[in-house]
Write a protein that holds these residues in place. Sequence first.
Motif, PDB file in Angstrom:
ATOM      1  N   UNK A   1       0.846  -1.194   0.000  1.00 37.96           N
ATOM      2  CA  UNK A   1       0.000   0.000   0.000  1.00 37.96           C
ATOM      3  C   UNK A   1       0.880   1.242   0.000  1.00 37.96           C
ATOM      4  N   UNK A   2       0.410   2.291  -0.669  1.00 36.50           N
ATOM      5  CA  UNK A   2       1.133   3.558  -0.732  1.00 36.50           C
ATOM      6  C   UNK A   2       0.165   4.694  -0.443  1.00 36.50           C
ATOM      7  N   UNK A   3       0.602   5.633   0.384  1.00 32.15           N
ATOM      8  CA  UNK A   3      -0.162   6.855   0.643  1.00 32.15           C
ATOM      9  C   UNK A   3       0.607   8.029   0.055  1.00 32.15           C
ATOM     10  N   UNK A   4      -0.018   8.752  -0.861  1.00 33.10           N
ATOM     11  CA  UNK A   4       0.573   9.960  -1.428  1.00 33.10           C
ATOM     12  C   UNK A   4       0.079  11.144  -0.604  1.00 33.10           C
ATOM     13  N   UNK A   5       0.989  11.812   0.093  1.00 31.74           N
ATOM     14  CA  UNK A   5       0.633  12.941   0.949  1.00 31.74           C
ATOM     15  C   UNK A   5       1.648  14.058   0.719  1.00 31.74           C
ATOM     16  N   UNK A   6       1.746  14.508  -0.515  1.00 36.49           N
ATOM     17  CA  UNK A   6       2.826  15.397  -0.951  1.00 36.49           C
ATOM     18  C   UNK A   6       2.509  16.874  -0.803  1.00 36.49           C
TER      19      UNK A   6
ATOM     20  N   UNK B   1      -3.428   5.291  -2.094  1.00 34.05           N
ATOM     21  CA  UNK B   1      -4.234   6.223  -1.318  1.00 34.05           C
ATOM     22  C   UNK B   1      -3.661   7.637  -1.448  1.00 34.05           C
ATOM     23  N   UNK B   2      -4.527   8.612  -1.301  1.00 36.01           N
ATOM     24  CA  UNK B   2      -4.112  10.015  -1.363  1.00 36.01           C
ATOM     25  C   UNK B   2      -4.684  10.749  -0.158  1.00 36.01           C
ATOM     26  N   UNK B   3      -3.899  11.702   0.395  1.00 36.98           N
ATOM     27  CA  UNK B   3      -4.364  12.447   1.565  1.00 36.98           C
ATOM     28  C   UNK B   3      -3.742  13.831   1.590  1.00 36.98           C
ATOM     29  N   UNK B   4      -4.543  14.816   1.983  1.00 36.37           N
ATOM     30  CA  UNK B   4      -4.029  16.164   2.197  1.00 36.37           C
ATOM     31  C   UNK B   4      -4.215  17.086   1.014  1.00 36.37           C
ATOM     32  N   UNK B   5      -3.347  18.082   0.912  1.00 37.87           N
ATOM     33  CA  UNK B   5      -3.495  19.107  -0.114  1.00 37.87           C
ATOM     34  C   UNK B   5      -3.320  18.559  -1.524  1.00 37.87           C
ATOM     35  N   UNK B   6      -2.720  17.392  -1.654  1.00 34.61           N
ATOM     36  CA  UNK B   6      -2.655  16.762  -2.968  1.00 34.61           C
ATOM     37  C   UNK B   6      -4.052  16.400  -3.462  1.00 34.61           C
TER      38      UNK B   6
END
Length: 616
Positions: free
Chosen positions: A146-151, A361-366
Motif C-alpha cells: 500500500x502507498x499513501x501519497x501525501x505530498x 491512497x491520497x491524503x491532504x493538499x494533494x
Amino acid sequence: MKTQYDVIVIGSGHAGVESAHASAKLGCSTLLLTINLDNISYMACNPSIGGSAKGHLVCEIDALGGLMGTMADSAALQIRVLNTGKGAAVHALRAQTDKVKYHLNAKKILEDLSNLVLRQGEVESIIKDNDFHIQLTTGEKFTSQSVVIATGTYLNSTILIGEKRFDAGPSGFARSNYLSKSLQDLGIKMQRFDTGTTARLDGLTIDLSKTTTQHGDENIQTFSAMTKRPIKNIITCALTYTNPETHKIIMDNLHRSHEFFKMDKTASPRYCPSIETKVHRFPDRERHQTFLEPESMHTNEYYMQGVTTSLPIDVQEQFIRTIPGLENVAITRPGYGIEYDCIDPMQLDHKLECKTIAGLFFAGQVNGTSGYEEAAAQGIIAGINAAHKSLAKDEFTLSRTNSYIGVLVDDLVTQGTPEPYRMLTSRAEHRLHLRQDNADIRLTQLGRGIGLVCNKRYNIFKKKLDQIKLVQQSLSQPVQMSDIKRIFEKYDESTPQARLSLEQCIRRGNITLNIMAQELNILTDIPPSVLDYVTIETKYSGYLEKEQARIKETLRCESTKIPSDIDYNAIKALSGEGLEKLIKHKPATIAAANKISGVTPADINVLLVWLRKNNT
C-alpha cells in the motif's frame, strides 16, 4: 537497509505524519519518505492549529487516536475559543503554536515509533504490478503493498513573487520534480491549484504600542483528552488594520501581482484570499484587519494573518509600512504565491483509495484541500485504510452523520473541488450533533475498535462517560428558592415563581451547569468540560432529537447501495441530465447520488423504485 514494507507514505506534512503514525500503530511496517526531514509537520503558512470548523477536525483526529491534538496542546503559545457569541455548534478552539517546537515534537514522536522508518529522499517513479515499486532519485528502490501519497503543495511547485518565478516548494524547500508525471503515467488525472502566504516580520521592528493587544482565554479545554496540564498563554498577539493609503499602493500595483497577471488557469483559495483580491473585490472597505502573531519562542519572526500576497518585494515593503505599528518594520521573508499540481479527488472512494489502482491512497493538499487540519484528517483515514489493505482487514470510513471528517471526505470524493477546499461548519448538515465538545463520544469507540486508541486514552474516555452519567443523574435534584433568586439575579435571568430542578435551571438562557456548580458548591469533582457537555445536551435536547431523526434518514440513504455494474440506460424514467450525471459520477449510494448537481429528487425516486423492483 530494509526495502520491503507493508505501507509506504510519501510526504511528511500534516497528512503524511498522521498516515504514517496510524499505519505504524496498527502494526504495519511503515516507511515515511520525505524530500527533507526538516519539513516534517512544518507550518509553512500560519503558525496555528484549529479555528472555525478546523478545531472540530483536530478534536476528531484526537478522538480516533491521532497526533495533531496532543502536538498542538504541547506547542501552544496562546489558546482561545472562537465564536462564543454564537451557538454551541460553532464554538471552536484555536491555538497559536510554536512552529519550531511543533515540528520537533512531531519528528521525535515519529523517530521513537515502533514499525516506522523515516527516510529523506525524492521519489522519482512509482510502478505498480502486484506490489508498488518506488524508486528515488538516488536510485534506491522500495516495495510495498500500500502507498499513501501525501505530498502537500510540493508537486511541480512554483513560488511566485511579482513577476519572479522560482521552482521550489513551500518556504523554499526543494520541490518534487518527477512524481506528478509518474502519477499521470498511472492514469491519475491532475489539476493545478495555487495558494499563498504572508510576509514574515522582524518582531523587534514592530511598534506594538500602536496595535491592539489580543490576549488568550483562561481555563479552557485542550484539543486532546490526553493533555492533563492546563495550557498557559505565553504570548499575546496584536491586531492592526490596513488603510486607504495601503489600498492605493496595492491598487496601483495590481498589474504586478501574480493574482492578476497569471497566465496559467490555476484555482485560488476562495476562503483565504490575498490582500490584493480583498482590496480589488471590496473597493468601498476602508480597512482590513491583520493579526500579528509570533511564530515561535525560538525566533523574533511574526506572521501577518490576513495579508497573503504575491506582490513584488518592493511593493510589499511599501504597503506594509503604511499599517499602524509597522511603519519601520523589517521584512524577514516576503509573502509569495505558490502553484502546485494536485489530483481530482473524485478519483478516490471514501477510504481515500484510488478507484482504479488498488492500494494507492491520497491524503491532504494533494487532494485539493487547504489547511493543516483538513490534511491531517485525511491523513489518519488514508493511513488506517492503507494499513487495513496490507493486513487484509475491513475498510474504515466515517459518515457525514458522525464526523466533520466524514463530511470532508464525502465532499471531496463525491463532488470534487474546483478550488482549494476549506472545512466550514456550514458544510455539515448535522452540525448541532457534530460539536467539538462531543468528538470523543462520537468517535473514540470507533478508534478503539480498530486498535488505534490506546488503553490510557480509552480509560480517560470511560471515566468521562461515568462522570456524564453521574451529572445527568443529579439533574433532577431541586434547588432552593433562595439560591435560585440569588443566582438568577446575578446572571441577569428572570426569577421564576416556583422552585426548579437543576435541569430546569440550566434550560434558562444564561444559566449553565458550571455556574450552578460554582454557586451551589456541588459537582466539585467534575471537570468543567463535562459540565459544559451536559449543559449543551440539556439546553438543546429538543433540537437534538429532531436532528437524530434527520440523521436516521441520512443513514438510510447511505445504506442503500447502488450496484457498481448498474445500467442506468435501462432506467427509462430518468431525466436526461440525471442519466448523464449518474453515468459520469457512478455514485455508490443513494446519499451520494442525491448530492450530484443535476440529479433531481424525481430521479432519486425513480432510482429507488428501480432498485426495489430489481431487489438490489
